[in-house]
Scaffold this motif. Structure first.
Motif, PDB file in Angstrom:
ATOM      1  N   ALA A   3       0.818 -11.636 -30.811  1.00 51.13           N
ATOM      2  CA  ALA A   3       0.121 -10.687 -29.894  1.00 51.13           C
ATOM      3  C   ALA A   3      -1.497 -11.623 -29.793  1.00 51.13           C
ATOM      4  O   ALA A   3      -2.232 -11.533 -30.405  1.00 51.13           O
TER       5      ALA A   3
ATOM      6  N   TYR B 149       5.245  -4.048 -30.401  1.00 52.89           N
ATOM      7  CA  TYR B 149       5.714  -5.352 -29.934  1.00 52.89           C
ATOM      8  C   TYR B 149       5.600  -6.266 -31.540  1.00 52.89           C
ATOM      9  O   TYR B 149       5.080  -5.431 -32.325  1.00 52.89           O
TER      10      TYR B 149
ATOM     11  N   THR C   5       7.054  -9.252 -33.711  1.00 50.76           N
ATOM     12  CA  THR C   5       6.837 -10.836 -33.759  1.00 50.76           C
ATOM     13  C   THR C   5       7.507 -11.296 -35.039  1.00 50.76           C
ATOM     14  O   THR C   5       7.662 -10.793 -36.105  1.00 50.76           O
TER      15      THR C   5
ATOM     16  N   LYS D 298       0.768   1.394 -30.899  1.00 52.31           N
ATOM     17  CA  LYS D 298       1.267  -0.079 -31.542  1.00 52.31           C
ATOM     18  C   LYS D 298       0.988  -1.283 -31.072  1.00 52.31           C
ATOM     19  O   LYS D 298       0.969  -2.985 -31.247  1.00 52.31           O
TER      20      LYS D 298
ATOM     21  N   ALA E  70      -0.566  -4.355 -32.909  1.00 50.90           N
ATOM     22  CA  ALA E  70      -0.570  -5.644 -33.101  1.00 50.90           C
ATOM     23  C   ALA E  70      -1.356  -6.771 -32.981  1.00 50.90           C
ATOM     24  O   ALA E  70      -1.097  -7.513 -33.500  1.00 50.90           O
TER      25      ALA E  70
END
Length: 202
Positions: free
Chosen positions: A99, A111, A113, A146, A150
């Motif tokens: 991010a 989001y 990863t 969110k 992130a």
């Protein structure tokens, strides 16, 4: 190679009304794995490029799990198309791209990863299914929270302090929190903990 299929076609033909998840990733093994992990509870469609993803998208899709870096149409471009065309699905970017502050302007709901495991993926999808039940203000609050989580997971305190985009995000989140205060107060403790586990108190 383009892949575009439904993991539970036989269930669809029998009128299955399970939520529909579209997984989009150009690494073919990832849609295949996600379909296995989610297929017992969700109707999973997969695509390995942007054109196949758009061809698989319709009003029945509830959640899209979307990679950012793909040849041809990028995940960011697909996300914009989804929003421009007014699909009501929730979208999580599930990506190897850490991010950065550019995510503030992207209209996604979560989001994630890579790598992500089965339990983590199920949690993401379950939350996105749950948040559909609330009005747009709560959904926006969820998405902003969110983004904040992130960025705070990737950036140092000094990087966050120096970022105008992050400051604007914090302001938007505070405004949205005030706008949905009554709605959030109506959530029971378990609902709040599940949906907003990444949002610290102000």
């Amino acid at each position: 190679m383009t892949t575009n299929h439904t993991a539970t076609d036989s269930a669809d033909s029998n009128g299955d009304d399970r939520p529909v998840v579209l997984v989009v990733d150009d690494e073919e093994r990832i849609p295949e794995a996600f379909a296995l992990w989610l297929g017992d509870e969700y109707d999973v469609r997969t695509a390995t490029d942007g054109e196949a993803a758009l061809a698989s998208l319709d009003r029945d899709v509830d959640v899209v799990l979307l990679d950012r870096q793909m040849p041809g149409l990028s995940g960011d471009a697909i996300l914009e198309r989804i929003r421009e065309e007014g699909y009501g699905c929730r979208v999580a970017m599930v990506t190897g791209v850490n991010a950065d502050f550019d995510i503030v302007d992207l209209p996604f709901d979560d989001y994630v990863t890579k790598p992500v495991g089965k339990d983590g993926l199920r949690e993401v999808v379950d939350d996105l299914i749950d948040v559909r039940e609330y009005d747009e203000a709560v959904r926006e609050y969820f998405a902003l929270s969110k983004k904040r989580a992130a960025l705070e997971a990737e950036k140092t305190g000094s990087e966050l302090a120096d970022s105008e985009a992050y400051a604007a995000l914090r302001e938007d989140l505070a405004e949205q929190e005030a706008a949905v205060a009554d709605d959030v107060a109506d959530l029971d403790t378990d609902e709040y903990a599940a949906l907003f586990r990444d949002l610290d108190a102000y």
